[in-house]
Design a protein around this motif. Structure first.
Motif, PDB file in Angstrom:
ATOM      1  N   PRO A 138       0.770  -1.080  -0.307  1.00  0.00           N
ATOM      2  CA  PRO A 138       0.246   0.024  -0.080  1.00  0.00           C
ATOM      3  C   PRO A 138       0.893   1.298   0.152  1.00  0.00           C
ATOM      4  CG  PRO A 138       0.406  -0.905   2.520  1.00  0.00           C
ATOM      5  CD  PRO A 138       0.617  -1.832   0.781  1.00  0.00           C
ATOM      6  N   PRO A 139       0.286   2.620  -0.239  1.00  0.00           N
ATOM      7  CA  PRO A 139       0.911   4.218  -0.399  1.00  0.00           C
ATOM      8  C   PRO A 139       1.302   4.032   1.032  1.00  0.00           C
ATOM      9  CG  PRO A 139      -0.988   4.301  -1.504  1.00  0.00           C
ATOM     10  CD  PRO A 139      -1.485   1.993  -1.287  1.00  0.00           C
ATOM     11  N   GLY A 140       2.510   3.993   1.419  1.00  0.00           N
ATOM     12  CA  GLY A 140       3.434   4.604   2.050  1.00  0.00           C
ATOM     13  C   GLY A 140       4.537   3.379   2.867  1.00  0.00           C
ATOM     14  N   SER A 141       3.364   2.375   2.491  1.00  0.00           N
ATOM     15  CA  SER A 141       4.725   0.619   2.632  1.00  0.00           C
ATOM     16  C   SER A 141       6.611   1.260   2.569  1.00  0.00           C
ATOM     17  CB  SER A 141       4.050  -0.109   1.895  1.00  0.00           C
ATOM     18  OG  SER A 141       4.815  -1.111   2.839  1.00  0.00           O
ATOM     19  N   THR A 142       6.566   0.631   3.721  1.00  0.00           N
ATOM     20  CA  THR A 142       8.426   0.522   3.941  1.00  0.00           C
ATOM     21  C   THR A 142       8.898  -0.558   3.510  1.00  0.00           C
ATOM     22  OG1 THR A 142       8.458   0.851   5.967  1.00  0.00           O
ATOM     23  CG2 THR A 142       8.490   2.730   5.466  1.00  0.00           C
ATOM     24  N   SER A 143       8.091  -1.532   3.124  1.00  0.00           N
ATOM     25  CA  SER A 143       8.842  -3.047   3.783  1.00  0.00           C
ATOM     26  C   SER A 143       9.545  -3.584   2.974  1.00  0.00           C
ATOM     27  CB  SER A 143       7.542  -3.513   3.090  1.00  0.00           C
ATOM     28  OG  SER A 143       6.555  -3.795   2.011  1.00  0.00           O
ATOM     29  N   GLU A 144       9.879  -2.774   1.376  1.00  0.00           N
ATOM     30  CA  GLU A 144      10.244  -3.020   0.480  1.00  0.00           C
ATOM     31  C   GLU A 144      11.796  -2.189   0.022  1.00  0.00           C
ATOM     32  OE1 GLU A 144       8.880  -4.681  -3.794  1.00  0.00           O
ATOM     33  OE2 GLU A 144       7.357  -5.006  -2.216  1.00  0.00           O
ATOM     34  N   GLN A 145      11.951  -1.029   0.566  1.00  0.00           N
ATOM     35  CA  GLN A 145      13.132   0.061   1.415  1.00  0.00           C
ATOM     36  C   GLN A 145      13.970  -0.856   1.286  1.00  0.00           C
ATOM     37  OE1 GLN A 145      12.515   3.414   3.699  1.00  0.00           O
ATOM     38  NE2 GLN A 145      10.466   3.417   2.572  1.00  0.00           N
ATOM     39  N   LEU A 146      15.304  -0.546   0.548  1.00  0.00           N
ATOM     40  CA  LEU A 146      16.649  -0.842   0.524  1.00  0.00           C
ATOM     41  C   LEU A 146      17.232   0.515   1.697  1.00  0.00           C
ATOM     42  CD1 LEU A 146      17.911   0.011  -2.869  1.00  0.00           C
ATOM     43  CD2 LEU A 146      17.604  -2.070  -2.256  1.00  0.00           C
ATOM     44  N   GLY A 167      22.349   1.914   4.554  1.00  0.00           N
ATOM     45  CA  GLY A 167      24.212   1.622   4.085  1.00  0.00           C
ATOM     46  C   GLY A 167      23.308   2.106   2.381  1.00  0.00           C
ATOM     47  N   ILE A 168      23.102   1.273   1.414  1.00  0.00           N
ATOM     48  CA  ILE A 168      23.248   1.167   0.333  1.00  0.00           C
ATOM     49  C   ILE A 168      21.813   3.101  -0.221  1.00  0.00           C
ATOM     50  CG2 ILE A 168      22.348   0.330  -1.787  1.00  0.00           C
ATOM     51  CD1 ILE A 168      22.030  -2.507  -0.116  1.00  0.00           C
ATOM     52  N   LEU A 169      20.679   2.852   0.023  1.00  0.00           N
ATOM     53  CA  LEU A 169      20.923   4.502  -0.236  1.00  0.00           C
ATOM     54  C   LEU A 169      21.766   5.445   0.087  1.00  0.00           C
ATOM     55  CD1 LEU A 169      17.648   4.138   1.753  1.00  0.00           C
ATOM     56  CD2 LEU A 169      17.880   3.584  -0.527  1.00  0.00           C
ATOM     57  N   ALA A 170      23.101   5.829   1.433  1.00  0.00           N
ATOM     58  CA  ALA A 170      23.613   7.284   1.177  1.00  0.00           C
ATOM     59  C   ALA A 170      24.078   6.598  -0.173  1.00  0.00           C
ATOM     60  CB  ALA A 170      23.805   6.219   2.522  1.00  0.00           C
ATOM     61  N   LEU A 171      24.758   5.667  -1.329  1.00  0.00           N
ATOM     62  CA  LEU A 171      25.027   5.470  -2.538  1.00  0.00           C
ATOM     63  C   LEU A 171      24.575   6.137  -3.108  1.00  0.00           C
ATOM     64  CD1 LEU A 171      26.764   1.440  -1.499  1.00  0.00           C
ATOM     65  CD2 LEU A 171      27.687   3.974  -1.238  1.00  0.00           C
ATOM     66  N   LEU A 172      23.682   6.529  -3.361  1.00  0.00           N
ATOM     67  CA  LEU A 172      22.723   6.597  -4.440  1.00  0.00           C
ATOM     68  C   LEU A 172      22.976   8.039  -4.129  1.00  0.00           C
ATOM     69  CD1 LEU A 172      19.512   4.243  -4.246  1.00  0.00           C
ATOM     70  CD2 LEU A 172      21.880   3.830  -5.157  1.00  0.00           C
ATOM     71  N   GLY A 173      22.574   9.487  -3.389  1.00  0.00           N
ATOM     72  CA  GLY A 173      22.624  10.322  -3.098  1.00  0.00           C
ATOM     73  C   GLY A 173      21.492  11.044  -3.452  1.00  0.00           C
ATOM     74  N   PRO A 174      21.251  11.830  -2.994  1.00  0.00           N
ATOM     75  CA  PRO A 174      19.845  12.285  -2.710  1.00  0.00           C
ATOM     76  C   PRO A 174      18.553  12.283  -4.862  1.00  0.00           C
ATOM     77  CG  PRO A 174      21.057  14.334  -2.740  1.00  0.00           C
ATOM     78  CD  PRO A 174      22.123  12.868  -2.526  1.00  0.00           C
ATOM     79  N   ARG A 175      17.035  12.534  -4.324  1.00  0.00           N
ATOM     80  CA  ARG A 175      17.161  12.251  -5.943  1.00  0.00           C
ATOM     81  C   ARG A 175      15.510  13.116  -5.273  1.00  0.00           C
ATOM     82  NH1 ARG A 175      19.942   6.778  -7.826  1.00  0.00           N
ATOM     83  NH2 ARG A 175      21.417   7.916  -8.712  1.00  0.00           N
ATOM     84  N   THR A 176      15.242  13.733  -6.056  1.00  0.00           N
ATOM     85  CA  THR A 176      13.775  13.875  -6.748  1.00  0.00           C
ATOM     86  C   THR A 176      13.248  13.053  -6.891  1.00  0.00           C
ATOM     87  OG1 THR A 176      14.167  16.575  -6.818  1.00  0.00           O
ATOM     88  CG2 THR A 176      11.839  15.696  -7.386  1.00  0.00           C
ATOM     89  N   PHE A 214      12.065   1.496  -3.025  1.00  0.00           N
ATOM     90  CA  PHE A 214      12.958   1.115  -3.047  1.00  0.00           C
ATOM     91  C   PHE A 214      13.969   2.181  -1.799  1.00  0.00           C
ATOM     92  CE2 PHE A 214      12.908  -1.748  -7.344  1.00  0.00           C
ATOM     93  CZ  PHE A 214      11.874  -2.948  -6.491  1.00  0.00           C
ATOM     94  N   THR A 215      14.115   3.408  -2.195  1.00  0.00           N
ATOM     95  CA  THR A 215      14.294   4.279  -1.472  1.00  0.00           C
ATOM     96  C   THR A 215      13.706   5.099  -0.487  1.00  0.00           C
ATOM     97  OG1 THR A 215      13.533   6.104  -2.960  1.00  0.00           O
ATOM     98  CG2 THR A 215      15.768   5.079  -3.503  1.00  0.00           C
TER      99      THR A 215
END
Length: 84
Positions: A8-16, A19-28, A70-71
């Protein structure tokens, strides 16, 4: 018939992991649903005789998953209230 939402909207169950998110950098992030809704807004302006388009646009905004699957980045669409 109401469709079943497995993530459902707002779910965080599949987020990375952070430590991995920090490598991706900020994105809109703009969800596909809100991007389509914004395109429909332009189509409404070009086709004022199509009374069905505003309803379709509104349904697309309502389907926004609010955060990236994912992010976890929040959708940047102006249809969402911005937290201060």
């Amino acid at each position: 018939m109401e469709e079943e939402v497995t993530n459902p909207p707002g779910s965080t169950s599949e987020q990375l992991p952070d430590g991995i998110l920090a490598l991706l950098g900020p994105r809109t992030y703009l969800s596909t649903a809100c991007e389509t809704a914004l395109l429909l807004t332009k189509a409404i302006a070009r086709n004022p005789d199509r009374d069905d388009l505003p309803g379709v646009r509104d349904r697309m905004h309502a389907r926004c998953r609010l955060n990236h699957k994912f992010t976890g980045a929040l959708c940047s669409c102006p249809c969402h209230p911005q937290a201060d």
